[in-house]
Design a protein around this motif. Sequence first.
Motif, mmCIF file in Angstrom:
data_model
loop_
_atom_site.group_PDB
_atom_site.id
_atom_site.type_symbol
_atom_site.label_atom_id
_atom_site.label_comp_id
_atom_site.label_asym_id
_atom_site.label_seq_id
_atom_site.Cartn_x
_atom_site.Cartn_y
_atom_site.Cartn_z
ATOM 1 N N SER A 95 0.825 -1.206 0.000
ATOM 2 C CA SER A 95 0.000 0.000 0.000
ATOM 3 C C SER A 95 0.858 1.255 0.000
ATOM 4 C CB SER A 95 -0.908 0.028 1.237
ATOM 5 O OG SER A 95 -1.793 -1.070 1.246
ATOM 6 N N TYR A 96 0.352 2.248 -0.712
ATOM 7 C CA TYR A 96 1.064 3.534 -0.855
ATOM 8 C C TYR A 96 0.074 4.662 -0.620
ATOM 9 C CZ TYR A 96 3.779 7.237 -3.268
ATOM 10 O OH TYR A 96 4.460 8.377 -3.602
ATOM 11 N N GLN A 97 0.431 5.585 0.243
ATOM 12 C CA GLN A 97 -0.405 6.743 0.537
ATOM 13 C C GLN A 97 0.418 7.995 0.287
ATOM 14 O OE1 GLN A 97 -2.665 6.706 4.262
ATOM 15 N NE2 GLN A 97 -1.859 8.741 4.712
ATOM 16 N N SER A 98 0.014 8.790 -0.692
ATOM 17 C CA SER A 98 0.774 9.982 -1.052
ATOM 18 C C SER A 98 0.549 11.105 -0.056
ATOM 19 C CB SER A 98 0.370 10.470 -2.447
ATOM 20 O OG SER A 98 -0.886 11.141 -2.391
ATOM 21 N N TRP A 142 -5.111 13.296 -3.167
ATOM 22 C CA TRP A 142 -4.379 12.263 -2.445
ATOM 23 C C TRP A 142 -4.431 10.968 -3.248
ATOM 24 C CZ3 TRP A 142 -2.924 14.204 2.429
ATOM 25 C CH2 TRP A 142 -3.689 15.269 2.925
ATOM 26 N N PHE A 144 -4.110 6.816 -3.071
ATOM 27 C CA PHE A 144 -4.139 5.638 -2.194
ATOM 28 C C PHE A 144 -4.058 4.399 -3.099
ATOM 29 C CE2 PHE A 144 -6.466 9.050 -0.115
ATOM 30 C CZ PHE A 144 -5.823 9.130 1.103
ATOM 31 N N LYS A 146 -2.656 0.445 -4.154
ATOM 32 C CA LYS A 146 -2.435 -0.864 -3.534
ATOM 33 C C LYS A 146 -2.208 -1.890 -4.644
ATOM 34 C CE LYS A 146 -5.138 -3.953 -0.478
ATOM 35 N NZ LYS A 146 -6.462 -4.019 0.201
ATOM 36 N N LEU A 163 -5.793 2.476 4.370
ATOM 37 C CA LEU A 163 -5.901 3.624 3.476
ATOM 38 C C LEU A 163 -7.254 4.296 3.664
ATOM 39 C CD1 LEU A 163 -4.408 2.066 0.220
ATOM 40 C CD2 LEU A 163 -3.225 3.435 1.957
ATOM 41 N N GLU A 166 -10.091 2.624 -0.219
ATOM 42 C CA GLU A 166 -9.341 1.400 -0.532
ATOM 43 C C GLU A 166 -10.254 0.340 -1.121
ATOM 44 O OE1 GLU A 166 -6.454 -1.772 1.905
ATOM 45 O OE2 GLU A 166 -7.361 -0.056 2.940
#
Length: 267
Positions: A95-98, A142, A144, A146, A163, A166
Amino acid sequence: MRILAALFAFATALPASSHEFWIEPPAYQIEADGIIRGELVNGQEFIGSQLAYLPQRFERFTVASGMRQANVENRLGARPALDIAPLAEGLHAISYQSRLSTISYAEWEKFVNFAEHKDFADYEDLHDARGLPREGFTEGYWRFAKTLVGVGHSAGNDFRTGLATEFVALDNPYTADLTNGLRVQLYFLDDTLADGQVELFEKAPNGTVDITLHRTNEDGIAVLPVKAGHSYLVDHVILREPSAQLAQQADIEWETLWAALTFGVPE
């Protein structure tokens, strides 16, 4: 909103774009002793530019499998940005959250095209009711993202990784019978999101991409048709009025939250 506002304190600029953002591994299934790799990609129609590992651009970047979780770490500027050893055999969720980025609209038509493409309801009436100008306004966004990677036997279940918005795959794409499609459930904060547009990008082995639109049911579930040997990007975008605090801090009139999920289907 308190969490999102707090994240803004760490915000730095990303490339100004309203395109999709996703994690794309070169292989969605690897051997137990293999390496999980994946590019961070910004683009359109499941094709785009690869971005380097830059911690100033993200708030969190994690990998989880079963009860194990770790931060994704790499060299500054490295590509691919995702380049880690597996935590164990089984299904891995990365998972990536900017951090918050912004894009300004000099032309109303550009916002209209975006809003209609992403199926935002009543955006024009809401925009006008708030007394916003039709040019020279700003959106904060933003990301989010995955991805699901199968390691070794690839067994396991996807789950919520924390997230703000998600997709959760209710079927394991590497071990389940997908004859009747793959089910995904869409979440926003603590609730499922009903009647949401789900954009499905399907990439064939030869690189061609087909795009179809789907909707979630009352439980936030969409059933997606999938094919063996193809890879997929699932996308949904939320548009909302930012809190007064965030609007002032970031100098934005609109806020968007982008959910993306990528996975492959074995041959």
